[in-house]
Design an enzyme around this catalytic site. Structure first.
Site, PDB file in Angstrom:
ATOM      1  N   ASP A  91     -15.802 -20.493 -25.945  1.00 45.59           N
ATOM      2  CA  ASP A  91     -15.060 -20.012 -24.784  1.00 45.59           C
ATOM      3  C   ASP A  91     -14.559 -21.273 -24.090  1.00 45.59           C
ATOM      4  O   ASP A  91     -15.363 -22.092 -23.626  1.00 45.59           O
ATOM      5  CB  ASP A  91     -16.002 -19.208 -23.868  1.00 45.59           C
ATOM      6  CG  ASP A  91     -15.296 -18.740 -22.609  1.00 45.59           C
ATOM      7  OD1 ASP A  91     -14.148 -19.166 -22.365  1.00 45.59           O
ATOM      8  OD2 ASP A  91     -15.910 -17.951 -21.861  1.00 45.59           O
TER       9      ASP A  91
ATOM     10  N   TYR B  20       2.073 -16.806 -15.632  1.00 43.73           N
ATOM     11  CA  TYR B  20       2.032 -17.576 -16.878  1.00 43.73           C
ATOM     12  C   TYR B  20       2.935 -18.813 -16.757  1.00 43.73           C
ATOM     13  O   TYR B  20       2.517 -19.942 -17.055  1.00 43.73           O
ATOM     14  CB  TYR B  20       2.504 -16.665 -18.009  1.00 43.73           C
ATOM     15  CG  TYR B  20       2.719 -17.309 -19.353  1.00 43.73           C
ATOM     16  CD1 TYR B  20       1.659 -17.824 -20.089  1.00 43.73           C
ATOM     17  CD2 TYR B  20       3.996 -17.369 -19.918  1.00 43.73           C
ATOM     18  CE1 TYR B  20       1.867 -18.386 -21.342  1.00 43.73           C
ATOM     19  CE2 TYR B  20       4.206 -17.923 -21.171  1.00 43.73           C
ATOM     20  CZ  TYR B  20       3.139 -18.434 -21.875  1.00 43.73           C
ATOM     21  OH  TYR B  20       3.350 -18.980 -23.127  1.00 43.73           O
TER      22      TYR B  20
ATOM     23  N   ASP C 118     -12.645 -19.859 -31.677  1.00 44.35           N
ATOM     24  CA  ASP C 118     -12.089 -18.811 -30.828  1.00 44.35           C
ATOM     25  C   ASP C 118     -13.254 -18.133 -30.126  1.00 44.35           C
ATOM     26  O   ASP C 118     -14.420 -18.426 -30.402  1.00 44.35           O
ATOM     27  CB  ASP C 118     -11.267 -17.803 -31.655  1.00 44.35           C
ATOM     28  CG  ASP C 118     -10.084 -17.248 -30.856  1.00 44.35           C
ATOM     29  OD1 ASP C 118     -10.334 -16.751 -29.739  1.00 44.35           O
ATOM     30  OD2 ASP C 118      -8.940 -17.322 -31.314  1.00 44.35           O
TER      31      ASP C 118
END
Ligand code: AKB
Length: 326
Positions: free
Chosen positions: A50, A144, A34
């Site tokens: 990332d 989204y 993460d």
């Protein structure tokens, strides 16, 4: 031997997926990753990644001899509307970085199997709302949803053109208690349990009759792992599979909670998320997933409510935070 990288491991799906994969493949074979400096859920192997950094991504995949990647890092529907360009960049470039890496590794004889989550948000107001078919009108209205529809097309493109073994599910709203969701429209169905267990009346940001497709986390994890374990020849969909769990609206969920906690009450204060929810399907036809990889949801509303009321930790997450307009 499978070596599996889960990107977005501190998130709602990632945190539970890492645990389930560790049980199945062995803790040492699951690399949780993460953007934050440490694992929030005690993953044995953890890397800071990332997903927008393709060089770092390739280095981690090379170092651990990764065979499968679950790319879960994304901005969700409500948060995405607050920062559309950021949502587009993270959701699209994140996926493209993984697909390109899989293409290059495939060409070098080191194939990567990819999982990428799509969503019911890929549908839109002109999609048939009931029993939404696998193939139908898709006219998403959120950034989204647009990124999910474009992502589905990219997945199919990389499969057809380069043979990348990429698999995907159009997740309904996922309900879980372990880690909080991050800025979705379906999050009311989690925040409501926190309010109920705190003895508060719940202020719902959707209207009482807003029915949406939902799925309880154990079913979502089972679907994900089953799809990834299915022999490639059995899969007829390389964009993303419809997967149904259950469908309910805020009034029905509140009634089911009140059966267990009779003092619980709900009131309604719809905000901008109502419009998003109204553009999404109410129920899904998942015949193709059932046929291709034997999918079938197991958890109904009564079981979900019982389990959530038993397991939600009210101290950990404030209702206000969960419910906050993104
Ligand atoms: C959201 O509400 O944005 C997500 C989703 C349905 O993809 N839970």
């Amino acid at each position: 031997m499978e070596r599996i990288l889960v990107i977005g491991a501190n998130g709602q799906i990632g945190s539970e997926l890492v645990e389930a994969l560790a049980t199945q493949y062995g803790e040492g074979n699951i690399i949780a990753a993460d953007i934050s400096p440490r694992s929030l859920y005690g993953a044995k192997v953890y890397e800071v990644i990332d997903v927008l950094d393709p060089v770092r991504l390739a280095a981690v995949v090379q170092h651990y001899k990764i065979t499968q990647v679950y790319q879960l890092a994304a901005l969700l529907s409500a948060t995405g509307e607050q920062a559309p360009l950021k949502a587009w960049t993270l959701n699209m470039d994140g996926l493209l970085n993984i697909l390109e890496l899989a293409r290059l590794r495939g060409e070098a004889g080191k194939p990567l199997k990819i999982f990428w989550p799509s969503s019911i948000a890929a549908f839109g107001p002109n999609t048939p709302a009931q029993n939404t078919p696998q193939f139908t009108v898709m006219d998403p209205t959120t950034i989204y949803g647009i990124s999910k529809l474009a992502g589905e097309r990219l997945c199919e493109y990389y499969f057809q053109k380069y043979g990348v073994d990429v698999r995907s599910i159009r997740y309904p709203g996922i309900i879980s208690y372990k880690s909080p969701p991050g800025g979705g429209t379906t999050d009311y169905a989690i925040a409501i349990f926190h309010a109920a267990l705190r003895g508060e009346s719940y202020s719902c940001f959707l209207k009482a009759e807003t029915t949406l497709p939902m799925i309880y986390m154990p079913d979502a994890i089972r679907a994900t792992i089953a799809l990834m374990a299915t022999p490639a020849a059995q899969l007829s969909i390389r964009s993303s599979y419809n997967v149904a769990g259950l469908s309910f609206n805020p009034r029905e969920l509140a009634q089911a909670i009140a059966q267990k906690l009779p003092e619980f009450s709900i009131h309604y204060a719809p905000d901008s998320r109502q419009e998003i929810a109204a553009s999404w399907p109410q129920s899904l036809d998942d015949t193709v997933a059932r046929k291709d990889w034997n999918w079938k949801a197991e958890i109904d509303l009564q079981q979900l409510v019982k389990d959530m009321l038993k397991n939600v930790q009210v101290d950990k997450t404030e209702v206000a935070t969960l419910n906050a307009a993104a």
